[in-house]
Scaffold this motif. Structure first.
Motif, short mmCIF file in Angstrom:
data_model
loop_
_atom_site.label_atom_id
_atom_site.label_comp_id
_atom_site.label_asym_id
_atom_site.label_seq_id
_atom_site.Cartn_x
_atom_site.Cartn_y
_atom_site.Cartn_z
N UNK A 119 10.27 7.80 -14.26
CA UNK A 119 8.97 7.13 -14.18
C UNK A 119 8.87 6.34 -12.88
N UNK A 120 7.74 6.46 -12.20
CA UNK A 120 7.47 5.70 -10.97
C UNK A 120 6.48 4.60 -11.29
N UNK A 121 6.83 3.41 -10.90
CA UNK A 121 5.94 2.25 -11.08
C UNK A 121 5.32 1.89 -9.74
N UNK A 122 4.00 1.85 -9.69
CA UNK A 122 3.29 1.53 -8.47
C UNK A 122 3.28 0.02 -8.25
N UNK A 123 3.70 -0.42 -7.06
CA UNK A 123 3.71 -1.84 -6.70
C UNK A 123 2.85 -2.00 -5.46
N UNK A 124 1.89 -2.91 -5.49
CA UNK A 124 1.00 -3.10 -4.35
C UNK A 124 1.58 -4.08 -3.35
N UNK A 125 1.78 -3.62 -2.13
CA UNK A 125 2.23 -4.49 -1.05
C UNK A 125 1.10 -4.79 -0.09
N UNK A 126 1.41 -5.46 1.01
CA UNK A 126 0.41 -5.84 2.00
C UNK A 126 0.95 -5.63 3.40
N UNK A 127 0.15 -5.02 4.27
CA UNK A 127 0.56 -4.86 5.67
C UNK A 127 0.80 -6.21 6.32
N UNK A 128 0.05 -7.22 5.92
CA UNK A 128 0.17 -8.54 6.54
C UNK A 128 1.57 -9.13 6.39
N UNK A 166 -4.25 -1.60 12.59
CA UNK A 166 -4.55 -3.03 12.67
C UNK A 166 -5.43 -3.48 11.53
N UNK A 167 -5.90 -2.53 10.72
CA UNK A 167 -6.78 -2.89 9.61
C UNK A 167 -5.93 -3.46 8.48
N UNK A 168 -5.97 -4.72 8.27
CA UNK A 168 -5.16 -5.34 7.23
C UNK A 168 -6.01 -6.34 6.50
N UNK A 169 -5.52 -6.77 5.37
CA UNK A 169 -6.21 -7.77 4.59
C UNK A 169 -5.33 -9.01 4.51
N UNK A 170 -5.80 -10.11 5.10
CA UNK A 170 -4.99 -11.32 5.14
C UNK A 170 -5.02 -12.09 3.82
N UNK A 195 -2.02 -12.37 1.06
CA UNK A 195 -0.78 -11.80 1.57
C UNK A 195 0.43 -12.59 1.07
N UNK A 196 0.36 -13.92 1.18
CA UNK A 196 1.48 -14.72 0.71
C UNK A 196 1.66 -14.57 -0.79
N UNK A 197 0.54 -14.51 -1.50
CA UNK A 197 0.63 -14.36 -2.95
C UNK A 197 1.28 -13.03 -3.32
N UNK A 228 6.63 0.77 -3.63
CA UNK A 228 5.76 -0.23 -3.02
C UNK A 228 4.88 0.43 -1.98
N UNK A 229 3.58 0.46 -2.26
CA UNK A 229 2.60 1.09 -1.37
C UNK A 229 1.84 0.02 -0.60
N UNK A 230 1.50 0.35 0.64
CA UNK A 230 0.70 -0.55 1.47
C UNK A 230 -0.74 -0.05 1.61
N UNK A 231 -1.09 0.97 0.84
CA UNK A 231 -2.49 1.42 0.84
C UNK A 231 -3.37 0.23 0.47
N UNK A 232 -4.51 0.09 1.16
CA UNK A 232 -5.35 -1.07 0.85
C UNK A 232 -6.82 -0.70 0.68
N UNK A 233 -7.27 0.37 1.31
CA UNK A 233 -8.64 0.79 1.10
C UNK A 233 -8.75 1.41 -0.30
N UNK A 234 -9.87 1.23 -0.95
CA UNK A 234 -10.02 1.69 -2.33
C UNK A 234 -9.72 3.18 -2.45
N UNK A 235 -10.26 3.97 -1.53
CA UNK A 235 -10.06 5.42 -1.59
C UNK A 235 -8.58 5.76 -1.50
#
Length: 429
Positions: free
Chosen positions: A65-74, A3-7, A10-12, A38-45
């Motif tokens: 080559x793998x390109x890291x894309x930041x996603x959001x759990x929200x 349930x730990x997510x960052x709102x 998210x839309x952006x 596309x990773x949903x990792x959100x905590x800095x660690x």
């Protein structure tokens, strides 16, 4: 799913992914393949570990080559649906197993059975693979899992004289109710249930009491039926709030992290939370605060508990499925899986990774969590088509009203079963 997510943003995030395009590219003029992960990792660690593993892969595989894309759990469900329909999905998709059913049945995810290496298949228990198996196909690799535990104020519990439960001798649900009554008093509640999103908590903990709620018939269709076991967990919570007044009514609308200030201040003796919340406790607890991790109560089926592991999937439209699975196999080598688990404060699914000594220390409750791993089962709603709509439109409001005392058990049953079956029927015609 945690349930730990960052709102914020998210839309952006979803818009940016669509504007830039997430689809895997064909080999470039130099023959190099580029995969989007596309990773949903959100905590800095956790983000740092994921990015470091991508870096290590790229250094060892100059042609892929793998390109890291930041996603959001929200926003992940709607963002993925839009990208699938637009032909712009990432090659490698980080999600949770309870979000995969509609994508799997819709043909958006690749069946990984012919692609998975034997070592990866054999290294993860069958019970974990079941969480990502739909209609016989495997549509994700489950790699991180999170039991729900009780995080308790050590001083309060010891001063009360109540029996301290262990994974070997947990509290029963009836004993848990009596303990919370004993811990209540002088401006303090025995427990705070953060139930802003009550459905997964109720269903997953309900497995311990023999609850299932969803039942698949011989024709393959799923219906909702509420038996005796399904009533134990919601009945306990309802009575703690409305009869015993041992559970804080104000916490019902909270997310897990919202309860921590009151927990640290002695307002709540215990809070049922996902295992990963330990990180927030470590980071936010005042100096000298003593806490412990306890197993959730047990029922007729012991410590059984439903989980929806985090998963890694491959888009059906990816032109580089074999290469994508090679990267997943690298990412989930036992040593790497341990790194990912510790970065997210969760448990790995892999048998070898879970045996790592660093995950069995008493420090910060790791040993308690590891002891629960063998009792984790596929969440009841894992393969149910239409579950997201049932959860959002039927179960969430019904459970919220029941826990607050606005409706009784009979009305809860009517909504979950009668109204719920109407929703599910539309997805199974």
């Amino acid at each position: 799913m945690r349930a730990l997510v960052r709102t914020a943003a998210a839309a952006a995030t979803a818009l940016a992914l669509l504007l830039t395009g997430c689809g895997g590219g064909d080999g470039g003029p130099d023959g190099r393949i580029t995969l989007r992960f596309q990773s949903l990792a959100w905590q800095k660690e956790s983000v740092d570990i994921n990015k470091q593993l991508v870096k290590e892969w790229n250094a060892a595989h100059p042609d892929i080559r793998v390109e890291y894309v930041q996603g959001s759990w929200d926003s992940v469900h709607d963002q993925l649906l839009t990208s699938f329909e637009g032909g712009e999905a990432p090659d490698i998709i980080h999600d949770a197993s309870d979000d995969l059913a509609d994508f799997a049945y819709g043909g958006y995810l690749a069946d990984l059975r012919p692609l998975l290496p034997k070592g990866l298949t054999d290294g993860i228990p069958r019970t974990s693979w079941d969480t990502a198996t739909f209609d016989g196909g495997v549509y994700g690799v489950p790699f991180l899992q999170e039991p729900r535990v009780l995080i308790a104020n050590t001083r309060i519990l010891k001063a009360s004289g109540v029996r301290i439960p262990t994974p070997g001798k947990p509290w029963s649900w009836a004993e848990f109710r009596q303990v919370t009554k004993k811990l209540t008093g002088k401006g303090r509640y025995g427990v705070a249930w953060p139930l802003k999103e009550p459905v997964s908590v109720t269903l997953n903990l309900g497995l311990s009491a023999g609850g299932q709620l969803f039942h698949r018939g011989a024709d393959g269709k799923v219906t909702v039926a509420m038996g005796e076991g399904d009533q134990v967990v919601p009945g306990t919570i309802h009575d703690q709030v409305n009869t015993d007044h041992s559970a804080a009514r104000t916490s019902l609308g909270m997310g897990g992290g919202d309860t921590l200030p009151g927990f640290f201040g002695g307002k709540y003796a215990m809070v049922p939370l996902g295992f990963s919340y330990r990180q927030q406790v470590v980071e936010q607890a005042p100096k000298g605060f003593e806490w412990m991790v306890l197993p959730a109560p047990a029922g007729r089926d012991g410590l059984a508990q439903g989980v929806s592991p985090q998963t890694l999937s491959v888009a059906e439209d990816s032109p580089h499925k074999k290469e994508a699975v090679r990267f997943i196999d690298f990412l989930l080598r036992p040593a790497n899986m341990v790194r990912l688990a510790k970065g997210d404060w969760m448990l790995p699914t892999g048998t070898e990774a879970l045996a790592d000594p660093s995950l069995h220390t008493a420090d910060r409750g790791w040993a308690t969590g590891a002891a629960l791993a063998g009792s984790l089962r596929s969440a009841p709603a894992q393969s149910v088509r239409g579950y997201p709509e049932w959860k959002d439109k039927v179960a969430t409001p019904a459970l919220q009203e029941y826990y607050s005392g606005a409706i009784d058990a009979a009305e809860l049953r009517k909504r979950l079963v009668t109204d719920g079956n109407r929703v599910l029927a539309r997805y199974q015609r």
